[in-house]
Design a protein around this motif. Structure first.
Motif, short mmCIF file in Angstrom:
data_model
loop_
_atom_site.label_atom_id
_atom_site.label_comp_id
_atom_site.label_asym_id
_atom_site.label_seq_id
_atom_site.Cartn_x
_atom_site.Cartn_y
_atom_site.Cartn_z
N GLY A 46 80.60 69.45 38.01
CA GLY A 46 81.01 68.40 38.96
C GLY A 46 82.18 67.56 38.48
N ARG A 47 82.88 68.03 37.44
CA ARG A 47 84.01 67.24 36.93
C ARG A 47 85.31 68.02 37.07
N ASP A 93 85.60 72.44 51.67
CA ASP A 93 84.21 72.04 51.84
C ASP A 93 83.35 72.54 50.68
N ALA A 94 83.85 72.35 49.46
CA ALA A 94 83.18 72.88 48.27
C ALA A 94 81.82 72.20 48.09
N PRO A 95 80.79 72.96 47.68
CA PRO A 95 79.47 72.37 47.48
C PRO A 95 79.48 71.28 46.41
N LEU A 132 88.25 79.30 43.74
CA LEU A 132 87.04 79.23 44.58
C LEU A 132 86.78 80.56 45.30
N GLY A 133 87.67 81.53 45.09
CA GLY A 133 87.51 82.84 45.72
C GLY A 133 87.98 82.86 47.16
N LEU A 134 88.78 81.87 47.55
CA LEU A 134 89.26 81.81 48.94
C LEU A 134 90.63 82.44 49.04
N ARG A 135 90.82 83.31 50.00
CA ARG A 135 92.15 83.87 50.27
C ARG A 135 92.69 83.09 51.45
#
Ligand code: PMV
Length: 337
Positions: A46-47, A93-95, A132-135
């Motif tokens: 979380g940092r 919108d990361a957890p 984050l693995g987002l394309r």
């Protein structure tokens, strides 16, 4: 361990159109091959930690605090990397509990009109999305990075972000819908081979200060400022045509750079000593202009110099020549194991 995303981003130089671009006029901008690199790895603590030289304010911040920046909280000006990271995390919108470890290195001098903050915004946003693995499409990176820039400068035209993201030499203009449209000038590089870049000293004022002071001047003296903006537009349009034609563009650029410089001086964004040095270059048959926001008291940031045809320009000894290819590649992404 999660994979590490690695990206690199060039700097930029505005060839013509700075300040006018803020008011919707066109600009010509080129990517400069001094690069900023960012690596990002997702952590579960979380940092956000930023490792690198002190200009990036290394340290740690909670991801929640950084995401708060992107939601409207006041962002400290020296925390751009965290702001960019938080804005990207919020967009994705990361957890909760998502953390990021960033490492940043840069060859782009800050305060030199070379787009160091745009490169940092684009580099961090792109690296975070990839980690984050987002394309995501380049347009999304641009949109999020411009949001970061808007928190920093208040009223950015967006040309810096487009230049460092796309690379090459771009013709940028505001559309009727109010968005910024940028198109590559494919033959432009041939016309830019003799252009020299100089760092004349970091201005005391920020880009935001300079944009605001032009705005105030425009309220006080609309006729003078509007005439200067129209003059910059005319020079920018003519330079685009010369660069697109590719033929003898250097010679064509000489009077256009001088015209734009005169208009920038009318906008009061050129320190007196820089203006004097530019008069001397003009007297040698060359041309020079401030590139980027400029300055008032001392230090004009970046100055572009075009020596007289077949000649060389003599510049003040304290100006620092920057050797870098123009029309460089934009954002480069690479995910290492
Ligand atoms: O931040 P700089 O020095 O690259 O200048 C930005 C160029 C301006 O036209 C002054 C502002 C803008 O957002 O276009």
């Amino acid at each position: 361990m999660s994979p590490e995303a690695a990206v690199s981003v060039p700097g930029k130089a505005i060839l013509l159109g700075e300040h006018a671009a803020v008011y919707g006029y066109p600009a010509l901008v080129t990517a400069v091959d001094l690069r900023l690199t960012v690596t990002a790895r997702v952590t579960g603590d979380g940092r956000i930690t930023v490792d690198g030289s002190s200009e990036f304010r290394t340290g740690a911040m909670s991801a929640a605090e950084a995401m708060g920046f992107s939601g409207g909280a006041e962002a400290p000006g020296d925390r751009l990397a965290y702001l960019a990271c938080g804005t990207a995390l919020a967009h994705a919108d990361a957890p909760s509990g998502t953390g990021l470890a960033l490492r940043i290195a840069s060859d782009i001098p800050p305060g030199a009109g070379l787009g160091s903050s745009a490169a940092l915004s684009v580099g961090v946003v792109a690296a975070v999305f990839t980690a984050l693995g987002l394309r995501v499409a380049a347009g999304t990176i641009a949109e999020v990075a411009k949001r970061v820039e808007a928190r920093q400068h208040g009223r950015p035209s967006g040309v810096d972000v487009e230049a460092v993201l796309r690379g090459g030499t771009l013709w940028c203009r505001r559309t009727a819908e109010g968005t910024l449209a940028c198109a590559p000038l494919s033959t432009a590089q041939a016309g830019l081979t003799r252009l020299e870049l100089y760092h004349t000293g970091a201005p005391a004022e920020s880009t935001g200060d300079m944009v605001a002071s032009v705005g105030l001047l425009r309220e006080r003296e609309p006729r003078r400022v509007n005439a200067a903006l129209a003059s910059i537009e005319a020079a920018t349009l003519a330079a685009r045509d010369a660069l697109a034609a590719g033929l003898d563009a250097d010679r064509a650029l000489l009077p256009l750079m001088a015209r734009a410089e005169a208009a920038l001086e009318a906008l009061e964004v050129v320190p007196a000593d820089v203006a004097r040095a530019i008069r001397a270059i003009e007297a040698q048959g060359g041309a020079a202009k401030v590139s980027g926001a400029g300055g008032r008291a001392a230090g004009g940031g970046l100055v572009l110099v075009l020596p007289a045809p077949g000649g060389a320009a003599t510049v003040p000894s304290q100006w620092k020549r920057l050797h870098a290819r123009l029309g460089a590649p934009g954002l480069l992404e690479d995910v290492a194991a």
